[in-house]
Design a protein around this motif. Structure first.
Motif, PDB file in Angstrom:
ATOM      1  N   MET A  88       0.768  -1.226  -0.502  1.00  0.00           N
ATOM      2  CA  MET A  88       0.385  -0.016  -0.168  1.00  0.00           C
ATOM      3  C   MET A  88       1.194   1.063   0.124  1.00  0.00           C
ATOM      4  SD  MET A  88      -3.070   1.189   2.244  1.00  0.00           S
ATOM      5  CE  MET A  88      -3.869  -0.296   2.561  1.00  0.00           C
ATOM      6  N   ALA A  89       0.880   2.239  -0.844  1.00  0.00           N
ATOM      7  CA  ALA A  89       1.288   3.293  -1.024  1.00  0.00           C
ATOM      8  C   ALA A  89       1.174   4.238   0.532  1.00  0.00           C
ATOM      9  CB  ALA A  89       0.693   3.934  -1.381  1.00  0.00           C
ATOM     10  N   PRO A  90       1.671   5.322   0.921  1.00  0.00           N
ATOM     11  CA  PRO A  90       1.846   6.356   1.935  1.00  0.00           C
ATOM     12  C   PRO A  90       0.894   6.683   1.296  1.00  0.00           C
ATOM     13  CG  PRO A  90       4.548   6.252   0.658  1.00  0.00           C
ATOM     14  CD  PRO A  90       3.938   4.938   0.060  1.00  0.00           C
ATOM     15  N   GLN A  91       0.534   7.328   2.771  1.00  0.00           N
ATOM     16  CA  GLN A  91      -0.562   8.805   2.795  1.00  0.00           C
ATOM     17  C   GLN A  91       0.451   9.680   2.700  1.00  0.00           C
ATOM     18  OE1 GLN A  91      -2.846   9.352   5.994  1.00  0.00           O
ATOM     19  NE2 GLN A  91      -4.144   7.295   5.999  1.00  0.00           N
ATOM     20  N   PRO A  92      -0.520  10.723   1.220  1.00  0.00           N
ATOM     21  CA  PRO A  92       0.331  11.792   1.711  1.00  0.00           C
ATOM     22  C   PRO A  92       0.336  12.725   2.523  1.00  0.00           C
ATOM     23  CG  PRO A  92      -2.221  11.855   0.744  1.00  0.00           C
ATOM     24  CD  PRO A  92      -1.563  10.982   1.089  1.00  0.00           C
ATOM     25  N   VAL A  93       1.940  13.570   2.573  1.00  0.00           N
ATOM     26  CA  VAL A  93       1.684  14.307   4.263  1.00  0.00           C
ATOM     27  C   VAL A  93       1.179  15.967   3.783  1.00  0.00           C
ATOM     28  CG1 VAL A  93       3.430  14.966   5.522  1.00  0.00           C
ATOM     29  CG2 VAL A  93       3.416  12.705   5.015  1.00  0.00           C
ATOM     30  N   ILE A  94       0.447  16.623   4.649  1.00  0.00           N
ATOM     31  CA  ILE A  94       0.719  18.435   4.722  1.00  0.00           C
ATOM     32  C   ILE A  94       1.028  18.273   6.203  1.00  0.00           C
ATOM     33  CG2 ILE A  94      -0.693  19.595   4.987  1.00  0.00           C
ATOM     34  CD1 ILE A  94      -3.127  18.450   2.925  1.00  0.00           C
ATOM     35  N   ARG A  95       1.993  19.516   6.200  1.00  0.00           N
ATOM     36  CA  ARG A  95       2.433  19.874   7.335  1.00  0.00           C
ATOM     37  C   ARG A  95       2.269  21.564   7.090  1.00  0.00           C
ATOM     38  NH1 ARG A  95       7.771  16.456   7.001  1.00  0.00           N
ATOM     39  NH2 ARG A  95       6.492  14.813   7.881  1.00  0.00           N
ATOM     40  N   ALA A 147      -5.058  23.687   9.305  1.00  0.00           N
ATOM     41  CA  ALA A 147      -4.337  21.731   9.975  1.00  0.00           C
ATOM     42  C   ALA A 147      -5.506  21.456   9.640  1.00  0.00           C
ATOM     43  CB  ALA A 147      -3.171  22.219  11.333  1.00  0.00           C
ATOM     44  N   VAL A 148      -6.693  21.567  11.223  1.00  0.00           N
ATOM     45  CA  VAL A 148      -7.803  21.729  11.594  1.00  0.00           C
ATOM     46  C   VAL A 148      -8.840  21.580  10.325  1.00  0.00           C
ATOM     47  CG1 VAL A 148     -10.075  21.472  13.164  1.00  0.00           C
ATOM     48  CG2 VAL A 148      -7.869  22.152  14.081  1.00  0.00           C
ATOM     49  N   ALA A 149      -8.790  22.384   9.386  1.00  0.00           N
ATOM     50  CA  ALA A 149      -9.304  22.135   8.125  1.00  0.00           C
ATOM     51  C   ALA A 149      -9.067  20.149   7.541  1.00  0.00           C
ATOM     52  CB  ALA A 149      -9.462  23.128   7.390  1.00  0.00           C
ATOM     53  N   CYS A 150      -7.153  21.026   7.333  1.00  0.00           N
ATOM     54  CA  CYS A 150      -7.275  19.574   6.285  1.00  0.00           C
ATOM     55  C   CYS A 150      -7.510  18.801   6.844  1.00  0.00           C
ATOM     56  CB  CYS A 150      -4.783  20.214   6.096  1.00  0.00           C
ATOM     57  SG  CYS A 150      -4.819  21.308   5.303  1.00  0.00           S
ATOM     58  N   GLY A 151      -6.663  18.172   8.448  1.00  0.00           N
ATOM     59  CA  GLY A 151      -7.202  17.112   9.127  1.00  0.00           C
ATOM     60  C   GLY A 151      -8.398  16.672   8.885  1.00  0.00           C
ATOM     61  N   LYS A 152      -9.879  17.233   9.045  1.00  0.00           N
ATOM     62  CA  LYS A 152     -10.820  16.967   9.226  1.00  0.00           C
ATOM     63  C   LYS A 152     -11.719  17.020   7.479  1.00  0.00           C
ATOM     64  CE  LYS A 152     -13.343  19.375  12.651  1.00  0.00           C
ATOM     65  NZ  LYS A 152     -14.762  20.398  13.744  1.00  0.00           N
ATOM     66  N   ALA A 153     -10.923  17.065   6.527  1.00  0.00           N
ATOM     67  CA  ALA A 153     -10.689  17.493   5.285  1.00  0.00           C
ATOM     68  C   ALA A 153     -10.855  15.833   4.081  1.00  0.00           C
ATOM     69  CB  ALA A 153     -10.505  18.337   4.207  1.00  0.00           C
ATOM     70  N   ALA A 154      -9.156  15.439   4.700  1.00  0.00           N
ATOM     71  CA  ALA A 154      -9.275  13.744   5.271  1.00  0.00           C
ATOM     72  C   ALA A 154      -9.901  13.107   5.550  1.00  0.00           C
ATOM     73  CB  ALA A 154      -7.788  14.252   5.234  1.00  0.00           C
ATOM     74  N   PHE A 155     -11.056  13.280   6.693  1.00  0.00           N
ATOM     75  CA  PHE A 155     -11.413  12.221   7.175  1.00  0.00           C
ATOM     76  C   PHE A 155     -13.111  11.741   5.693  1.00  0.00           C
ATOM     77  CE2 PHE A 155      -9.806  12.979  11.221  1.00  0.00           C
ATOM     78  CZ  PHE A 155     -10.426  11.796  11.832  1.00  0.00           C
ATOM     79  N   ILE A 156     -13.043  10.468   4.977  1.00  0.00           N
ATOM     80  CA  ILE A 156     -12.762   9.848   4.362  1.00  0.00           C
ATOM     81  C   ILE A 156     -14.466   9.577   5.141  1.00  0.00           C
ATOM     82  CG2 ILE A 156     -11.352   9.509   2.424  1.00  0.00           C
ATOM     83  CD1 ILE A 156     -10.878   6.998   3.336  1.00  0.00           C
ATOM     84  N   SER A 157     -14.129   8.586   6.509  1.00  0.00           N
ATOM     85  CA  SER A 157     -15.606   8.475   7.214  1.00  0.00           C
ATOM     86  C   SER A 157     -15.552   9.054   8.349  1.00  0.00           C
ATOM     87  CB  SER A 157     -14.835   6.429   6.865  1.00  0.00           C
ATOM     88  OG  SER A 157     -14.281   5.881   7.512  1.00  0.00           O
ATOM     89  N   THR A 197     -14.468   7.394  10.822  1.00  0.00           N
ATOM     90  CA  THR A 197     -12.850   6.436  11.492  1.00  0.00           C
ATOM     91  C   THR A 197     -11.307   6.680  10.508  1.00  0.00           C
ATOM     92  OG1 THR A 197     -13.670   4.174  10.794  1.00  0.00           O
ATOM     93  CG2 THR A 197     -14.104   4.820  12.408  1.00  0.00           C
ATOM     94  N   GLN A 198     -12.112   6.717   8.984  1.00  0.00           N
ATOM     95  CA  GLN A 198     -10.506   6.910   8.156  1.00  0.00           C
ATOM     96  C   GLN A 198     -10.295   7.901   7.605  1.00  0.00           C
ATOM     97  OE1 GLN A 198     -11.363   4.130   5.446  1.00  0.00           O
ATOM     98  NE2 GLN A 198      -8.999   3.938   4.613  1.00  0.00           N
ATOM     99  N   GLN A 199      -8.863   8.111   8.166  1.00  0.00           N
ATOM    100  CA  GLN A 199      -8.029   9.348   7.655  1.00  0.00           C
ATOM    101  C   GLN A 199      -7.324   9.755   5.829  1.00  0.00           C
ATOM    102  OE1 GLN A 199      -6.408  11.328  10.864  1.00  0.00           O
ATOM    103  NE2 GLN A 199      -6.802  13.514   9.324  1.00  0.00           N
ATOM    104  N   ASP A 200      -7.258   9.992   4.783  1.00  0.00           N
ATOM    105  CA  ASP A 200      -5.991   9.632   3.283  1.00  0.00           C
ATOM    106  C   ASP A 200      -5.038  10.286   3.571  1.00  0.00           C
ATOM    107  OD1 ASP A 200      -7.970  11.496   2.661  1.00  0.00           O
ATOM    108  OD2 ASP A 200      -8.637  10.247   0.536  1.00  0.00           O
TER     109      ASP A 200
END
Length: 348
Positions: A1-8, A48-58, A60-63
Motif C-alpha cells: 500500500m502506498a504511503p499517505q500524502p503528508v501535509i505540514r 491544520a484542522v481544516a486539512c485534518g477534517k477534510a482528510a476524513f473519508i469516513s 474513522t478513516q483519514q487518507d
C-alpha cells in the motif's frame, strides 16, 4: 500500500476570545454584548484542522497525514485542555508544536457583529507564534521523516521564517508544493521575489489589492478599488504574477461573488493556462465567518495533496473541482458558531 500524502502546516496557534455583539461600539462607548466564549484558534491551527477534517473519508478513516508545526507558551492550561485536544480530535498530529518557557500562547480577541450578518473584527497578540526564529531548528521539524507533499503557510508567524521557508521549498530540488495564504499580510509586505516558483497562492479581495499595488507600481498602472475588482482586473494581475514569479496556481476568494482561479502549470505540452470563476454557494443564514477562509485553504490543500500523492506533479490537477469542494466546506462553516468547531468533516 502506498504511503499517505503528508501535509505540514507551519503557522500560528491561538486562543480565541469571541465576543458576540448586536453592533460594534463607537469610540468611548460601552455596549452590552450578547456573549463571550473561548475557542481554540490561530490561522495556522485553523488551517491544520481544516486539512485534518477534510482528510476524513469516513468517521474513522483519514487518507492524508496532517502535522501542525508551531509554538505555544509552556504550561498554558488552554493549550493542554482546549487547543491540543481540538487539533488531535480533528486528526492533526501535535508532535511538532513547541512549548516555549516564559512567553504566552498567542491570543485573538474576536468581535462578531451580529447586526451585520456575522462579520468579524479581530485583534491578535502573537505571543509564542513570533518566538520561532531559529531556522535550522524549524527545518529539522518540518523535514522530520522527509519533505512533506504539501506545506501550508500564512502570515501570523515571524515574517523572516515565512520568507526563508518560501525560498528553501520553492527550489526545484525540493518536492514540496507550498500553499501560501499571506493573511494577515505582513506590514512590510510580500516581495515578489519571495513568490518565485510558488505552487499555490490563495488571497482574498483585500490581500489581492495589496498584491496589485506591488505589481502595478512596477508597471505604472492604476490600482483598482475593491468594489471595482472584476474579472478583467484579476486576469491582468494574475498574468503579471504568472509572468513575474512563475506562480503555478493563484486563487482569489471573493466572498459572495465566488472564487476566481488562474493557473499556469508546466506539463508535457508546455505551460497550460486556465482561468475561471466558481460561483459562491448560497446559504440560508450566515452565523459566523471566522474560519471560512481557513476552511477553504485546508480543503484546497487536502485535494492538492491527494493529487500529488497519485501523480507527483501539478499537471492535471482539477483546480476548479478543488475550489468547488472547498467553497462548499466554507459555506457549511459560516452557518455554524466558532472557528475550529465550525469546520466540517470531509465525510459530511
Amino acid at each position: 500500500m502506498a504511503p499517505q500524502p503528508v501535509i505540514r502546516v507551519v503557522g500560528s496557534l491561538n486562543i480565541d476570545f469571541v465576543t458576540r455583539t448586536p453592533r460594534v461600539p463607537g469610540p468611548g462607548e460601552t455596549l452590552q454584548a450578547t456573549s463571550l466564549t473561548v475557542h481554540a484558534g490561530g490561522k495556522g491551527a485553523n488551517q491544520a484542522v481544516a486539512c485534518g477534517k477534510a482528510a476524513f473519508i469516513s468517521q474513522t478513516q483519514q487518507d492524508v497525514t496532517v502535522d501542525m508545526i508551531g509554538a505555544v507558551g509552556k504550561g498554558d492550561p488552554y493549550y493542554a485542555s482546549l487547543l491540543k485536544p481540538t487539533l488531535e480530535k480533528s486528526g492533526v498530529s501535535t508532535t511538532g508544536v513547541e512549548e516555549i518557557e516564559g512567553v504566552q500562547t498567542g491570543t485573538a480577541t474576536i468581535i462578531v457583529d451580529e447586526g451585520s450578518g456575522g462579520e468579524n473584527r479581530i485583534l491578535v497578540v502573537p505571543g509564542a507564534n513570533h518566538e520561532v526564529k531559529d531556522l535550522e531548528q524549524l527545518l529539522s521539524v518540518v523535514t522530520r521523516k522527509g519533505d512533506p507533499d504539501v506545506m501550508v503557510l500564512q502570515g501570523e508567524i515571524c515574517r523572516l521564517m515565512v520568507l526563508a521557508l518560501l525560498n528553501l521549498f520553492n527550489a526545484p530540488e525540493r518536492h514540496t508544493c507550498i500553499v501560501f495564504n499571506p493573511a494577515p499580510v505582513f506590514s512590510e509586505g510580500i516581495p515578489i521575489e519571495a513568490l518565485q516558483s510558488l505552487g499555490v497562492l490563495v488571497v482574498n479581495e483585500t490581500e489581492c489589492l495589496l498584491l496589485f499595488k506591488v505589481v502595478e507600481e512596477l508597471n505604472g498602472v492604476e490600482v483598482p478599488r475593491e468594489e471595482d475588482l472584476d474579472k478583467a482586473h484579476l486576469d491582468r494581475l494574475t498574468k503579471h504574477l504568472h509572468d513575474l514569479a512563475r506562480i503555478s496556481i493563484i486563487v482569489v476568494t471573493l466572498g459572495s461573488r465566488g472564487v476566481y482561479y488562474s493557473t499556469d502549470i508546466s506539463g508535457q505540452d508546455g505551460f497550460v493556462q486556465n482561468r475561471g470563476l466558481v460561483p459562491a454557494v448560497k446559504v440560508k443564514q450566515v452565523v459566523d465567518t471566522t474560519a471560512a477562509g481557513d476552511t477553504f485553504v485546508g480543503y484546497f490543500a487536502t485535494a492538492l495533496a491527494r493529487h500529488l500523492a497519485a501523480t507527483h506533479e501539478l499537471a492535471g490537477f482539477d483546480v476548479a473541482g478543488a475550489v468547488s469542494k472547498a467553497n462548499k466546506a466554507a459555506a457549511r462553516c459560516v452557518q455554524r458558531n466558532g472557528a475550529m468547531e465550525s469546520i466540517p468533516f470531509g465525510y459530511e
